[in-house]
Design a protein around this motif. Structure first.
Motif, PDB file in Angstrom:
ATOM      1  N   ARG A   1       0.857  -1.169   0.000  1.00 11.12           N
ATOM      2  CA  ARG A   1       0.000   0.000   0.000  1.00 11.12           C
ATOM      3  C   ARG A   1       0.904   1.233   0.000  1.00 11.12           C
ATOM      4  N   MET A   2       0.543   2.194  -0.799  1.00 12.26           N
ATOM      5  CA  MET A   2       1.466   3.285  -1.111  1.00 12.26           C
ATOM      6  C   MET A   2       0.830   4.648  -0.862  1.00 12.26           C
ATOM      7  N   ARG A   3       1.659   5.583  -0.390  1.00 10.66           N
ATOM      8  CA  ARG A   3       1.327   6.995  -0.355  1.00 10.66           C
ATOM      9  C   ARG A   3       2.151   7.695  -1.434  1.00 10.66           C
ATOM     10  N   ALA A   4       1.552   8.644  -2.143  1.00  9.99           N
ATOM     11  CA  ALA A   4       2.239   9.343  -3.232  1.00  9.99           C
ATOM     12  C   ALA A   4       1.810  10.799  -3.252  1.00  9.99           C
ATOM     13  N   ALA A   5       2.675  11.643  -3.808  1.00 11.77           N
ATOM     14  CA  ALA A   5       2.391  13.075  -3.902  1.00 11.77           C
ATOM     15  C   ALA A   5       2.981  13.612  -5.198  1.00 11.77           C
ATOM     16  N   LEU A   6       2.265  14.542  -5.827  1.00  9.31           N
ATOM     17  CA  LEU A   6       2.685  15.165  -7.083  1.00  9.31           C
ATOM     18  C   LEU A   6       2.672  16.677  -6.928  1.00  9.31           C
ATOM     19  N   GLY A   7       3.688  17.326  -7.490  1.00 14.26           N
ATOM     20  CA  GLY A   7       3.765  18.779  -7.462  1.00 14.26           C
ATOM     21  C   GLY A   7       4.665  19.268  -8.581  1.00 14.26           C
ATOM     22  N   GLN A   8       4.659  20.545  -8.836  1.00 17.77           N
ATOM     23  CA  GLN A   8       5.492  21.141  -9.868  1.00 17.77           C
ATOM     24  C   GLN A   8       6.104  22.435  -9.339  1.00 17.77           C
ATOM     25  N   GLY A   9       7.298  22.749  -9.835  1.00 12.58           N
ATOM     26  CA  GLY A   9       7.988  23.952  -9.397  1.00 12.58           C
ATOM     27  C   GLY A   9       9.412  23.973  -9.920  1.00 12.58           C
ATOM     28  N   SER A  10      10.126  25.025  -9.600  1.00 14.03           N
ATOM     29  CA  SER A  10      11.513  25.194 -10.040  1.00 14.03           C
ATOM     30  C   SER A  10      12.445  24.484  -9.066  1.00 14.03           C
ATOM     31  N   ILE A  11      13.272  23.632  -9.592  1.00 15.45           N
ATOM     32  CA  ILE A  11      14.215  22.871  -8.769  1.00 15.45           C
ATOM     33  C   ILE A  11      15.583  22.864  -9.439  1.00 15.45           C
ATOM     34  N   SER A  12      16.581  22.472  -8.667  1.00 14.81           N
ATOM     35  CA  SER A  12      17.948  22.389  -9.155  1.00 14.81           C
ATOM     36  C   SER A  12      18.666  21.260  -8.439  1.00 14.81           C
ATOM     37  N   ARG A  13      19.696  20.750  -9.082  1.00 17.41           N
ATOM     38  CA  ARG A  13      20.509  19.713  -8.464  1.00 17.41           C
ATOM     39  C   ARG A  13      21.429  20.307  -7.409  1.00 17.41           C
ATOM     40  N   ALA A  14      21.721  19.507  -6.378  1.00 17.54           N
ATOM     41  CA  ALA A  14      22.643  19.912  -5.311  1.00 17.54           C
ATOM     42  C   ALA A  14      23.511  18.718  -4.933  1.00 17.54           C
ATOM     43  N   ASP A  15      24.458  18.933  -4.026  1.00 14.36           N
ATOM     44  CA  ASP A  15      25.382  17.862  -3.635  1.00 14.36           C
ATOM     45  C   ASP A  15      24.661  16.692  -2.986  1.00 14.36           C
ATOM     46  N   SER A  16      23.628  16.962  -2.204  1.00 16.13           N
ATOM     47  CA  SER A  16      22.941  15.900  -1.462  1.00 16.13           C
ATOM     48  C   SER A  16      21.535  15.645  -1.969  1.00 16.13           C
ATOM     49  N   GLY A  17      21.224  16.088  -3.169  1.00 18.09           N
ATOM     50  CA  GLY A  17      19.886  15.847  -3.699  1.00 18.09           C
ATOM     51  C   GLY A  17      19.429  16.981  -4.581  1.00 18.09           C
ATOM     52  N   TYR A  18      18.301  17.570  -4.228  1.00 17.59           N
ATOM     53  CA  TYR A  18      17.695  18.601  -5.059  1.00 17.59           C
ATOM     54  C   TYR A  18      17.290  19.791  -4.199  1.00 17.59           C
ATOM     55  N   LEU A  19      17.278  20.954  -4.843  1.00 18.86           N
ATOM     56  CA  LEU A  19      16.862  22.185  -4.200  1.00 18.86           C
ATOM     57  C   LEU A  19      15.573  22.682  -4.842  1.00 18.86           C
ATOM     58  N   GLY A  20      14.676  23.238  -4.031  1.00 19.34           N
ATOM     59  CA  GLY A  20      13.457  23.806  -4.562  1.00 19.34           C
ATOM     60  C   GLY A  20      12.267  23.533  -3.658  1.00 19.34           C
ATOM     61  N   ASP A  21      11.313  24.457  -3.670  1.00 17.68           N
ATOM     62  CA  ASP A  21      10.113  24.286  -2.845  1.00 17.68           C
ATOM     63  C   ASP A  21       9.283  23.090  -3.285  1.00 17.68           C
ATOM     64  N   CYS A  22       9.357  22.732  -4.563  1.00 13.48           N
ATOM     65  CA  CYS A  22       8.577  21.591  -5.048  1.00 13.48           C
ATOM     66  C   CYS A  22       9.018  20.299  -4.373  1.00 13.48           C
ATOM     67  N   VAL A  23      10.328  20.129  -4.187  1.00 18.76           N
ATOM     68  CA  VAL A  23      10.846  18.919  -3.536  1.00 18.76           C
ATOM     69  C   VAL A  23      10.387  18.874  -2.086  1.00 18.76           C
ATOM     70  N   VAL A  24      10.443  20.012  -1.415  1.00 23.39           N
ATOM     71  CA  VAL A  24       9.976  20.063  -0.029  1.00 23.39           C
ATOM     72  C   VAL A  24       8.477  19.787   0.036  1.00 23.39           C
ATOM     73  N   LEU A  25       7.724  20.320  -0.911  1.00 21.67           N
ATOM     74  CA  LEU A  25       6.276  20.152  -0.912  1.00 21.67           C
ATOM     75  C   LEU A  25       5.867  18.690  -1.021  1.00 21.67           C
ATOM     76  N   VAL A  26       6.371  17.978  -2.017  1.00 17.73           N
ATOM     77  CA  VAL A  26       5.949  16.578  -2.201  1.00 17.73           C
ATOM     78  C   VAL A  26       6.455  15.712  -1.055  1.00 17.73           C
ATOM     79  N   SER A  27       7.614  16.034  -0.483  1.00 15.88           N
ATOM     80  CA  SER A  27       8.124  15.260   0.656  1.00 15.88           C
ATOM     81  C   SER A  27       7.245  15.451   1.885  1.00 15.88           C
ATOM     82  N   ARG A  28       6.798  16.671   2.131  1.00 12.93           N
ATOM     83  CA  ARG A  28       5.907  16.931   3.263  1.00 12.93           C
ATOM     84  C   ARG A  28       4.529  16.310   3.044  1.00 12.93           C
ATOM     85  N   LEU A  29       4.037  16.376   1.828  1.00 14.25           N
ATOM     86  CA  LEU A  29       2.719  15.803   1.549  1.00 14.25           C
ATOM     87  C   LEU A  29       2.703  14.294   1.744  1.00 14.25           C
ATOM     88  N   VAL A  30       3.727  13.607   1.235  1.00 16.69           N
ATOM     89  CA  VAL A  30       3.728  12.148   1.307  1.00 16.69           C
ATOM     90  C   VAL A  30       3.915  11.653   2.736  1.00 16.69           C
TER      91      VAL A  30
END
Length: 343
Positions: free
Chosen positions: A98-127
């Protein structure tokens, strides 16, 4: 400097993953990958064009820029629903997923430890929100609880595109106090059921046209080519062409391949004079520029080595070799007479 682009992001996470053992978790990871890949094929997005950050029981998927959201998002959601249904028809060691999932869109960029951007934070908080977890727990007949951001709902879901019923989404406020996070989202918790692809070229669970072509055509062709190359390489004609006995046309002697190896410790033949190193002393080869006590200068006479430029010495040696007079001898004959019992 970081470069930002507007992307579609998806985060997924499995329910109660940590309560299972290692064998069950390994099974869940494999089946989760199959479900995500099935959804990507439904959205007509190549997996190699996405960027994924794996997290064991979940993953973050970043879609390529300029993805057609109106076409891809509905197909992606229906693909997740259909993939979970198919994966749970024959549950493995993990059991029902059984799965939880979240979808969002926004401006993001690559970083040393993953990704930067409000969209990444948004889907992580939602899920990971309590609202989405509670929605999945309250609907036991569902395998999927999905949260969609408000802007994505307005741009795509409300258009009733590609068979995704917008009426089944309900608005909710997602609050995570410990993360100081609050936003509006739209939840979709469908019951477990197949969601067939109704396009002209439908995507079928467990079937990939590219993989089928690879298995049915490319792999057999490569195997046949390997067998043919092996057979040809062992034929007498090719061996005679590559390694002729006379060595004509190749610059090699007949014993270069089968004869003994006369190479020295540095890979050079001792008898190969043109390859001698003029900068390293060789006790067995005379160097005219470096005097050797065992090899005298030709301009200095040596009583034991006749010099062709000094005829007197040569004449004396020749006279000794051909003179029939037994009384005529040079000092070097003492050893000869002593050996034969002379004086």
């Amino acid at each position: 400097m970081a470069r930002y682009r507007r992307r579609l992001c998806m985060a997924v996470d499995l329910r109660q993953y940590s309560r299972h053992g290692y064998t069950e978790q390994a099974d869940a990871q494999v089946r989760l990958r199959l479900v995500v890949e099935h959804a990507l094929r439904r959205a007509r997005v190549m997996r190699v064009r996405t960027q994924q950050q794996l997290q064991g029981d979940g993953r973050l998927v970043v879609f390529p820029a300029r993805t057609d959201l109106v076409r891809a998002v509905p197909a992606l959601i229906l693909g997740l629903r259909d993939g979970l249904y198919e994966a749970n028809r024959a549950p493995g060691a993990f059991g029902r997923m059984r799965m939880r999932a979240a979808l969002g869109q926004g401006s993001i960029s690559r970083a040393d430890s993953g990704y930067l951007g409000d969209c990444v934070v948004l889907v992580s908080r939602l899920v990971d929100s309590d609202g989405l977890r509670g929605a999945l727990e309250r609907n036991e007949d569902s395998d999927l609880a999905l949260a969609v951001s408000s802007d994505l709902y307005r741009d795509v879901i409300v258009q009733q595109a590609h068979g995704l019923p917008g009426s089944e989404f309900r608005r909710t406020e997602v609050v995570t106090e410990k993360k100081d996070f609050a936003t509006d989202a739209w939840l979709y918790v469908p019951r477990s059921a197949p969601a067939r692809d109704t396009s002209q070229e439908p995507v079928i669970w467990g079937h990939s046209p590219g993989r089928a072509a690879m298995r049915e055509f490319v792999v057999p062709a490569l195997a046949a080519a390997h067998v043919a190359a092996t057979v040809v390489s062992h034929t007498q004609t090719l061996r005679e062409w590559a390694l002729s006995e006379s060595g004509a046309g190749t610059g090699c002697r007949a014993d270069d391949f089968d004869g003994p190896d006369h190479t020295g410790p540095y890979g050079a033949h001792h008898a190969d004079a043109p390859h001698a190193d003029p900068y390293h002393h060789d006790p067995y080869h005379h160097d005219p520029h470096h005097p050797d006590p065992h090899h005298h200068d030709p301009h200095h006479p040596d009583p034991h080595h006749p010099d062709p430029h000094h005829p007197g010495v040569q004449h004396q040696q020749q006279h000794h070799d051909h003179d029939p007079d037994p009384q005529h001898h040079d000092p070097g004959d003492h050893f000869h007479h002593f050996h034969h019992g002379g004086h």
